[in-house]
Write a protein that holds these residues in place. Structure first.
Motif, short mmCIF file in Angstrom:
data_model
loop_
_atom_site.label_atom_id
_atom_site.label_comp_id
_atom_site.label_asym_id
_atom_site.label_seq_id
_atom_site.Cartn_x
_atom_site.Cartn_y
_atom_site.Cartn_z
N THR A 10 87.05 49.35 -73.04
CA THR A 10 86.96 50.81 -73.15
C THR A 10 85.77 51.27 -73.98
OG1 THR A 10 88.39 50.77 -75.10
CG2 THR A 10 89.48 51.08 -72.96
N SER A 12 81.59 51.19 -75.54
CA SER A 12 80.26 51.47 -75.00
C SER A 12 79.77 50.31 -74.12
CB SER A 12 79.31 51.73 -76.18
OG SER A 12 77.99 51.61 -75.80
N ILE A 13 79.82 49.10 -74.64
CA ILE A 13 79.37 47.93 -73.86
C ILE A 13 80.36 47.65 -72.72
CG2 ILE A 13 79.04 45.42 -73.92
CD1 ILE A 13 76.71 46.81 -75.18
N ASP A 36 91.62 48.25 -77.88
CA ASP A 36 92.30 48.36 -79.17
C ASP A 36 93.49 49.31 -79.04
OD1 ASP A 36 92.88 48.26 -81.85
OD2 ASP A 36 91.23 49.55 -82.47
N GLU A 125 79.50 39.95 -84.34
CA GLU A 125 80.25 39.53 -85.53
C GLU A 125 80.84 38.13 -85.35
OE1 GLU A 125 80.62 42.47 -83.94
OE2 GLU A 125 80.38 44.11 -85.37
N ASP A 149 73.35 41.12 -76.56
CA ASP A 149 72.57 41.96 -77.47
C ASP A 149 71.13 42.01 -76.93
OD1 ASP A 149 72.19 43.50 -79.70
OD2 ASP A 149 72.85 41.97 -81.12
N GLY A 204 78.40 52.44 -79.76
CA GLY A 204 79.63 52.65 -80.51
C GLY A 204 79.33 53.10 -81.94
P1 NAD Z 1 82.75 50.41 -79.25
O1 NAD Z 1 83.36 50.86 -80.53
O2 NAD Z 1 82.18 51.41 -78.33
O3 NAD Z 1 83.84 49.57 -78.42
C1 NAD Z 1 84.57 48.54 -79.01
C2 NAD Z 1 85.62 47.99 -78.07
O4 NAD Z 1 86.40 47.03 -78.79
C3 NAD Z 1 86.61 49.04 -77.55
O5 NAD Z 1 87.03 48.69 -76.26
C4 NAD Z 1 87.79 48.93 -78.53
O6 NAD Z 1 89.01 49.32 -77.93
C5 NAD Z 1 87.77 47.44 -78.84
N1 NAD Z 1 88.26 47.15 -80.19
C6 NAD Z 1 87.95 47.80 -81.35
N2 NAD Z 1 88.58 47.23 -82.39
C7 NAD Z 1 89.31 46.22 -81.88
C8 NAD Z 1 90.20 45.26 -82.46
N3 NAD Z 1 90.46 45.25 -83.78
N4 NAD Z 1 90.76 44.36 -81.64
C9 NAD Z 1 90.52 44.37 -80.32
N5 NAD Z 1 89.70 45.24 -79.70
C10 NAD Z 1 89.11 46.16 -80.49
O7 NAD Z 1 81.67 49.29 -79.65
P2 NAD Z 1 80.35 48.87 -78.84
O8 NAD Z 1 79.22 49.70 -79.26
O9 NAD Z 1 80.67 48.72 -77.40
O10 NAD Z 1 80.07 47.42 -79.46
C11 NAD Z 1 80.81 46.27 -79.10
C12 NAD Z 1 80.10 45.04 -79.65
O11 NAD Z 1 78.83 44.92 -78.99
C13 NAD Z 1 79.79 45.13 -81.15
O12 NAD Z 1 79.89 43.85 -81.72
C14 NAD Z 1 78.34 45.61 -81.18
O13 NAD Z 1 77.67 45.20 -82.35
C15 NAD Z 1 77.78 44.90 -79.96
N6 NAD Z 1 76.61 45.57 -79.38
C16 NAD Z 1 76.71 46.84 -78.92
C17 NAD Z 1 75.59 47.47 -78.36
C18 NAD Z 1 75.68 48.86 -77.79
O14 NAD Z 1 74.70 49.33 -77.21
N7 NAD Z 1 76.80 49.56 -77.90
C19 NAD Z 1 74.37 46.78 -78.30
C20 NAD Z 1 74.31 45.47 -78.77
C21 NAD Z 1 75.44 44.87 -79.30
#
Ligand code: NAD
Ligand code: MG
Length: 388
Positions: A10, A12-13, A36, A125, A149, A204
């Protein structure tokens, strides 16, 4: 057809992973979806993709979802996420896509590697906290970890066909985040809303704050160290405001190879999902003549102490990066909740690193204990419910 086991669907990625999969009908089936707490988005995704299994980290959310989909098996909590990652253990062609945010992604990654499943990793992480254990398990089981990434995807693309022995150093680019034009004095009063306005990327909430503190760049240095097996002193960062050059590799003959593309995570996602082939995708094309200029400048480590702390934690190794990450996760949540000022994030991280009971070769259990101990210590000082 290749099965995708998508964790963090759900986010951003996660949503961009589904976009990329949708762009090549017949190439992928979505076997598993997790999130989550966001049951509304999950409801829509389950209806659309009809997975074999779904899991919610939050137990109450899992119960609600189970009532909506009585015929679908739904897991919950850490056990549910781990089950999702290792679902269909006999599937040797499937791909785990880990788009969870935070250390919650670590054990699911390990579970997937345990069933010899290739991992496309957005969850940085995982490697920050458990890099040594995770890379060793991947090596032992002969499983690849594919970077998602953008910086690491860039380096991976630059290294294509090259011998690692001919690499002089990796150069990771940094946009400088939301506050790159503010003085340290101005940073004292910035708000979460201001910090969430990234100049180049729409991501995110947590990673957007990590970009403003540059902890994100520190995490990426640690991630690169593990993924590419290079020592820390051969991984540099450079400020590149435009974020079009996603990273570079310098070779021993003085050649620099860079990967350049627009600000669109669907490109690195597509590269990982379709590897080893390149596939057309909806990423906007980059017109360099229109852009005109690309700028580069050294990074001021005094302005971005979190980046320095990340290098220091990586140099110490052991459970120090786990303490760095846990302190940062809680501090970012406190800042977003309006409990602490922006500059207290770096102070909390600094204190956690000073106090950590150092373990040189931690087991997974010890890493998780360090994570829990740091969370307890920080929330004890800045009490707020629901942050552990
Ligand atoms: P986000 O907050 O948009 O989405 C996080 C997702 O993880 C959601 O589906 C949420 O429901 C789930 N989640 C959150 N906490 C949780 C938990 N405790 N247990 C299980 N699921 C959980 O985050 P994002 O921006 O998509 O980033 C996700 C990962 O990708 C991060 O590690 C971020 O550093 C990495 N990343 C993101 C981008 C980007 O453009 N968004 C780029 C490079 C790396
Ligand atoms: Mg990045």
């Amino acid at each position: 057809m290749r099965s995708l086991y998508l964790l963090g669907a759900t986010g951003s990625i996660g949503r961009q992973v589904l976009d990329v999969a949708d762009a090549t009908p017949g190439a992928f089936r979505i076997a598993v979806l997790t999130a989550d707490t966001d049951i509304e988005t999950m409801t829509v995704l389950i209806q659309k993709y009809q997975p074999e299994f779904a899991a919610m980290n939050d137990a109450a959310a899992a119960e609600t979802l189970a009532m909506r989909f009585p015929d679908l098996e739904i897991g919950s909590g850490k056990a549910g996420l781990v089950r999702a990652a290792a679902w269909n253990p006999g599937d040797k062609t499937g791909l785990l896509v880990n788009a969870i945010v935070g250390v919650a992604g670590l054990e699911p990654t390990i579970a997937a590697l345990g069933v010899k499943r290739t991992v496309a990793l957005a969850n940085k992480e995982t490697l920050v906290v458990g890099g040594a254990i995770v890379m060793e398990l991947a090596r032992r089981n002969g499983v690849a970890i594919l970077p998602v990434d953008s910086e690491h995807s860039a380096i991976w693309q630059c290294l294509n066909g090259e011998d690692l022995a001919s690499v002089e150093r990796l150069i990771i680019t940094a946009s400088g985040g939301a506050f790159r034009d503010k003085t340290r004095a101005e940073l004292a009063g910035v708000t979460p809303a201001e910090a969430l306005c990234h100049p180049n990327w729409n991501m995110g909430r947590k990673i957007t704050i990590d970009s403003a503190t540059m902890m994100n760049k520190g995490f990426e240095v640690i991630e690169a160290m593990h993924l590419f097996g290079l020592p820390l002193d051969r991984i540099d960062c450079v400020l590149h405001r435009e974020s079009y050059v996603h990273s570079l590799v310098e070779f021993i003959d003085g050649s620099l190879i860079a990967q350049i593309s627009s600000h669109d995570m669907r490109l690195p996602i597509s590269y990982a999902l379709h590897h080893p082939t390149r596939t057309p995708n909806p990423t906007a094309r980059l017109d360099l003549a229109h852009i005109g200029e690309l700028s580069f400048a050294p990074i001021d480590f005094d302005r971005y102490p979190c980046l320095r702390y990340a290098y220091e934690a990586a140099a110490r190794g052991g459970n120090a990066p786990a303490a760095l990450n846990a302190a940062n996760e809680v501090a970012v949540a406190l800042f977003l909740a309006g409990t602490i000022p922006f500059l207290t994030i770096e102070a909390i991280v600094h204190q956690a690193l000073a106090e950590v009971a150092f373990i040189e070769r931690p087991t997974l259990a010890e890493l998780l204990e360090t994570d829990a101990a740091v969370r307890t210590a920080v929330t004890g000082r800045y009490p707020r419910p629901n942050l552990i």
